[in-house]
Structure formats: structure tokens, C-alpha cells
Design an enzyme around this catalytic site. Structure first.
Site, PDB file in Angstrom:
ATOM      1  N   GLN A   1       5.010  31.009  -8.566  1.00 26.31           N
ATOM      2  CA  GLN A   1       3.570  31.138  -8.313  1.00 26.31           C
ATOM      3  C   GLN A   1       3.077  30.109  -7.296  1.00 26.31           C
ATOM      4  OE1 GLN A   1       2.368  30.762 -12.403  1.00 26.31           O
ATOM      5  NE2 GLN A   1       3.592  28.920 -12.687  1.00 26.31           N
TER       6      GLN A   1
ATOM      7  N   ASP B   1       1.244  21.949 -18.361  1.00 27.82           N
ATOM      8  CA  ASP B   1       0.420  20.775 -18.073  1.00 27.82           C
ATOM      9  C   ASP B   1       0.611  19.655 -19.089  1.00 27.82           C
ATOM     10  OD1 ASP B   1      -1.775  21.403 -20.251  1.00 27.82           O
ATOM     11  OD2 ASP B   1      -1.498  23.255 -19.119  1.00 27.82           O
TER      12      ASP B   1
ATOM     13  N   GLU C   1       8.828  25.994 -20.675  1.00 29.43           N
ATOM     14  CA  GLU C   1       7.917  26.300 -19.558  1.00 29.43           C
ATOM     15  C   GLU C   1       8.768  26.833 -18.404  1.00 29.43           C
ATOM     16  OE1 GLU C   1       4.531  26.117 -18.310  1.00 29.43           O
ATOM     17  OE2 GLU C   1       5.579  26.727 -16.489  1.00 29.43           O
TER      18      GLU C   1
ATOM     19  N   ASP D   1      12.545  30.794 -18.918  1.00 31.11           N
ATOM     20  CA  ASP D   1      11.654  31.875 -19.342  1.00 31.11           C
ATOM     21  C   ASP D   1      11.491  31.860 -20.861  1.00 31.11           C
ATOM     22  OD1 ASP D   1      10.233  34.154 -19.687  1.00 31.11           O
ATOM     23  OD2 ASP D   1      11.830  35.531 -19.057  1.00 31.11           O
ATOM     24  N   GLY D   2      10.249  31.826 -21.306  1.00 31.61           N
ATOM     25  CA  GLY D   2       9.956  31.774 -22.732  1.00 31.61           C
ATOM     26  C   GLY D   2      10.472  32.990 -23.491  1.00 31.61           C
TER      27      GLY D   2
ATOM     28  N   ASP E   1       0.991  29.098 -24.937  1.00 35.03           N
ATOM     29  CA  ASP E   1      -0.053  28.663 -24.007  1.00 35.03           C
ATOM     30  C   ASP E   1       0.284  29.246 -22.643  1.00 35.03           C
ATOM     31  OD1 ASP E   1      -1.967  27.365 -22.566  1.00 35.03           O
ATOM     32  OD2 ASP E   1      -0.959  25.434 -22.576  1.00 35.03           O
ATOM     33  N   SER E   2      -0.069  30.516 -22.470  1.00 31.65           N
ATOM     34  CA  SER E   2       0.393  31.222 -21.277  1.00 31.65           C
ATOM     35  C   SER E   2      -0.722  31.397 -20.269  1.00 31.65           C
ATOM     36  CB  SER E   2       0.927  32.592 -21.674  1.00 31.65           C
ATOM     37  OG  SER E   2      -0.141  33.412 -22.051  1.00 31.65           O
TER      38      SER E   2
ATOM     39  N   ASP F   1      -2.414  34.331 -17.497  1.00 29.72           N
ATOM     40  CA  ASP F   1      -2.829  35.723 -17.736  1.00 29.72           C
ATOM     41  C   ASP F   1      -1.666  36.695 -17.536  1.00 29.72           C
ATOM     42  OD1 ASP F   1      -5.532  35.125 -18.290  1.00 29.72           O
ATOM     43  OD2 ASP F   1      -5.886  34.802 -16.156  1.00 29.72           O
TER      44      ASP F   1
ATOM     45  N   TYR G   1     -13.409  29.101 -17.614  1.00 29.06           N
ATOM     46  CA  TYR G   1     -12.619  30.332 -17.709  1.00 29.06           C
ATOM     47  C   TYR G   1     -13.528  31.520 -17.422  1.00 29.06           C
ATOM     48  CZ  TYR G   1      -8.417  28.126 -19.619  1.00 29.06           C
ATOM     49  OH  TYR G   1      -7.284  27.387 -19.782  1.00 29.06           O
TER      50      TYR G   1
HETATM   51  N1  SAM Z   1      -2.898  24.753 -20.870  1.00 35.47           N
HETATM   52  C1  SAM Z   1      -3.700  25.338 -19.917  1.00 35.47           C
HETATM   53  C2  SAM Z   1      -5.177  25.249 -20.233  1.00 35.47           C
HETATM   54  O1  SAM Z   1      -5.680  24.206 -20.607  1.00 35.47           O
HETATM   55  O2  SAM Z   1      -5.863  26.223 -20.040  1.00 35.47           O
HETATM   56  C3  SAM Z   1      -3.402  26.572 -19.168  1.00 35.47           C
HETATM   57  C4  SAM Z   1      -2.225  27.430 -19.290  1.00 35.47           C
HETATM   58  S1  SAM Z   1      -0.637  26.782 -18.866  1.00 35.47           S
HETATM   59  C5  SAM Z   1      -0.818  25.964 -17.337  1.00 35.47           C
HETATM   60  C6  SAM Z   1       0.226  28.283 -18.626  1.00 35.47           C
HETATM   61  C7  SAM Z   1       1.682  28.070 -18.285  1.00 35.47           C
HETATM   62  O3  SAM Z   1       2.465  29.192 -18.710  1.00 35.47           O
HETATM   63  C8  SAM Z   1       1.956  27.895 -16.794  1.00 35.47           C
HETATM   64  O4  SAM Z   1       2.404  26.599 -16.564  1.00 35.47           O
HETATM   65  C9  SAM Z   1       3.021  28.954 -16.486  1.00 35.47           C
HETATM   66  O5  SAM Z   1       3.986  28.514 -15.567  1.00 35.47           O
HETATM   67  C10 SAM Z   1       3.608  29.203 -17.871  1.00 35.47           C
HETATM   68  N2  SAM Z   1       4.318  30.473 -18.010  1.00 35.47           N
HETATM   69  C11 SAM Z   1       3.981  31.677 -17.500  1.00 35.47           C
HETATM   70  N3  SAM Z   1       4.901  32.596 -17.814  1.00 35.47           N
HETATM   71  C12 SAM Z   1       5.848  31.985 -18.563  1.00 35.47           C
HETATM   72  C13 SAM Z   1       7.053  32.428 -19.180  1.00 35.47           C
HETATM   73  N4  SAM Z   1       7.454  33.701 -19.102  1.00 35.47           N
HETATM   74  N5  SAM Z   1       7.787  31.526 -19.885  1.00 35.47           N
HETATM   75  C14 SAM Z   1       7.379  30.230 -19.975  1.00 35.47           C
HETATM   76  N6  SAM Z   1       6.256  29.762 -19.401  1.00 35.47           N
HETATM   77  C15 SAM Z   1       5.491  30.622 -18.697  1.00 35.47           C
END
Ligand code: SAM
EC number: 2.5.1.16
Length: 306
Positions: A48, A103, A123, A154-155, A173-174, A176, A242
């Protein structure tokens, strides 16, 4: 060392010059905007686009693929709720898994719970972790906890391989469901979550906005009702930055000791010494925990019919 391109600020100036506007097909016809003081980081990871900017009224802002993930001013409303809603609903959580959450804010919140012995996190994007450590030290402080084991990957794959019945709580905590997080909203993923939880274990997943995404919520709700044989609930909180200003969570438990999410059995005391090292809780308390499950009538009608 982090490398980024600060010369090409995409998504800036597209609506108001000098402002960041959050434009996405996920919320057509609207675009919340923040005034930009300075772009601090721009980079492209394998997954991304990653950007950090200094806003004039919300502190620093983390943006992934043009979508705001957090701001320093209101992140507490999200991180504290997605963490303490599940962890305060069961006695003595010991083993916790976080999917996403690069984060570190959810880690910071989990680490307030002294009963927790092991925190696994998966993550997908290392750049999010590194950028957070560099630009958001008060959030990434969660990584300093010695109970944390960070896996980059990958989760979905991580959970498929997780030993059955092993976690007391899983927090998803994903971002969208457009991009790398898409599968985190699908039925096979919830099936792996359920398998990895112990009987009476709990999951809390980011579940979008009742104003914008009722169709996504209905879909997740229907899947969860089939998969989680304990309880299935929807809660929500306010997060001004948001889209639509609110965000929801699905809270489910597996078959086993019953979990009544609306009445927390494991309250967290905002003033105890353990919390002082991370700063005080700013948003969560037991009253707001219970209130988070009250839904406006239009949402209640749909969610409870599923
Ligand atoms: N914690 C945050 C907040 O305060 O709103 C926002 C969300 S956090 C940054 C979302 C994370 O999910 C991102 O870092 C993204 O890279 C991760 N992510 C997305 N798809 C994923 C997957 N398939 N497996 C693991 N992590 C994933």
C-alpha cells in the site's frame, strides 16, 4: 532507514488546496478534509501507499492508500475500545493475538492488562511498523512490551496455521475491506478465528460504520452468527476523523463459558500504577463499555434481524 518521496503528495489539494481530502468509493459523495501543515513521509510498500502528515488540529496523521488510519488526537477512542471491550469482558485474559494493528496502539492498550502473559501480533506491512516507530512513538510504545511477539505476514495465513484452542482473545485491527485487508472480512477468516480461540474465548474485529456500511455489517453479522456459538454483538464508538465519525466492532465468543459483553467482569482501573507508564486511559471506562452496545433504532432493526 525509511525512504519516502516527500515531493508528490497525492490526495492533497484535490478538494481544497493545502488540505488532505479522504476520497474513496467506500464513501461516495463525501470527503472529510484536514488542513496539512507538513508532509513528513510518503512511501510505497509492497502492499500500500503509506503517508504521514502533520495536521493543524489533529496532530500527526497516518494514511494508508489515501485512507486515514489514525490521528494523534482521536486514536484513543479507537485503540482503547477495540482492546478493552474484549479484554474487560473475560476474567484473566492470558494469551492474546492481534491481526493488523501495525501502529502498535492496540499493543499499548493490551499491555495495560497485567494478567496477559503472551501477545502475538501478525501485521502484513513492515513499513507501517517502522513508520509508526519513527513518527508515532507514543503509539508504537506498545512494541516495547517484552510479552509481544511480532510476526510480519498475512493474518489469514497466520491464523490458518495457529494451534486450535490457543487464544483467550483475538483482536482484528484491520484497514477497510479494499486492499490487503479484504479477506479479513470473509467467512473462512472468521472460521479460523473461531478455531484458534479457546472455548469461551473472544474476538473483536473492526466492523465499519453504521452510517455508511450497513451492508458490510449485515454480511459480517450473518457470518458470525453461523460461526460463533457463544454470543455475537455489535458495539460502536465515535472517532471524529473516521468517515461518518463513528466506527463499529463485532464482538463474538465461542461456545464455552458464557460471555456477557455488555457487563464487563474484568474492569480496568484508569488510576492503577500499572497504567501510569503508558499514560492514563483517555476514553474507555466501564460505563462507556456498556453504552457502546446501545444501537440507534435503524441499526438495531437490521443487526438484530440477522
Ligand atoms: N489501529 C489503527 C487505528 O487507530 O485506527 C488503524 C488500523 S491499522 C493501521 C490496520 C493495519 O492492518 C495496517 O497496518 C495494515 O497493513 C494491516 N493489514 C491489512 N491487511 C492485513 C492482513 N491481511 N494481515 C495482517 N495485517 C493486515
Amino acid at each position: 532507514e525509511l525512504e519516502g518521496n516527500k515531493d508528490q503528495p497525492d490526495c492533497i489539494s484535490s478538494v481544497i488546496p493545502g488540505w488532505f481530502s479522504e476520497i474513496s468509493p467506500m464513501w461516495p459523495g463525501e470527503a472529510h478534509s484536514l488542513k496539512v501543515e507538513k508532509i513528513l513521509f510518503q512511501g510505497k510498500s509492497d502492499y500500500q501507499n503509506v503517508m504521514v502528515f502533520q495536521s493543524s488540529t489533529y496532530g500527526k496523521v497516518l494514511v494508508l492508500d489515501g485512507v486515514i488510519q489514525l490521528t494523534e488526537r482521536d486514536e484513543c477512542a479507537y485503540q482503547e475500545m477495540i482492546t478493552h471491550l474484549p479484554l474487560c469482558s473475560i476474567p484473566n485474559p492470558k494469551k492474546v493475538l492481534v491481526i493488523g494493528g501495525g501502529d502498535g496502539g492496540v499493543l499499548r492498550e493490551i499491555s495495560r492488562h497485567s494478567s496477559v502473559e503472551q501477545i502475538d501480533m501478525c501485521e502484513i506491512d513492515k513499513m507501517v511498523v517502522n513508520v509508526s516507530k519513527q513518527y508515532f512513538p507514543d503509539i508504537a510504545v506498545g512494541y516495547e512490551d517484552p510479552r509481544v511477539n511480532l510476526h510480519i505476514g498475512d493474518g489469514v495465513a497466520f491464523l490458518k496455521a495457529a494451534p486450535a484452542g490457543s487464544y483467550d482473545a483475538i483482536i482484528v485491527d484491520s484497514s477497510d475491506p479494499i486492499g490487503p485487508a479484504q479477506e479479513l472480512f470473509e467467512k473462512p477468516f472468521f472460521e479460523s478465528v473461531s478455531k484458534a480461540l479457546r472455548p469461551g474465548g473472544v474476538v473483536c474485529t473492526q466492523a465499519e460504520s453504521i452510517w455508511l456500511h450497513m451492508h458490510i455489517i449485515e454480511h459480517i453479522m450473518a457470518n458470525c452468527r453461523q460461526i460463533f456459538k457463544g454470543s455475537v454483538n455489535y458495539a460502536w464508538t465515535t472517532v471524529p476523523t473516521y468517515p461518518s465519525g463513528v466506527i463499529g466492532f463485532m464482538l463474538c465468543s465461542t461456545e464455552g463459558p458464557p460471555v456477557d459483553f455488555k457487563h464487563p467482569v474484568n474492569p480496568i482501573d484508569a488510576n492503577d500504577a500499572y497504567n501510569k507508564s503508558k499514560g492514563p486511559l483517555k476514553f474507555y471506562n466501564s460505563e462507556i463499555h456498556t453504552a457502546a452496545f446501545c444501537l440507534p433504532s435503524f441499526a438495531k432493526k437490521v443487526i438484530e434481524s440477522k
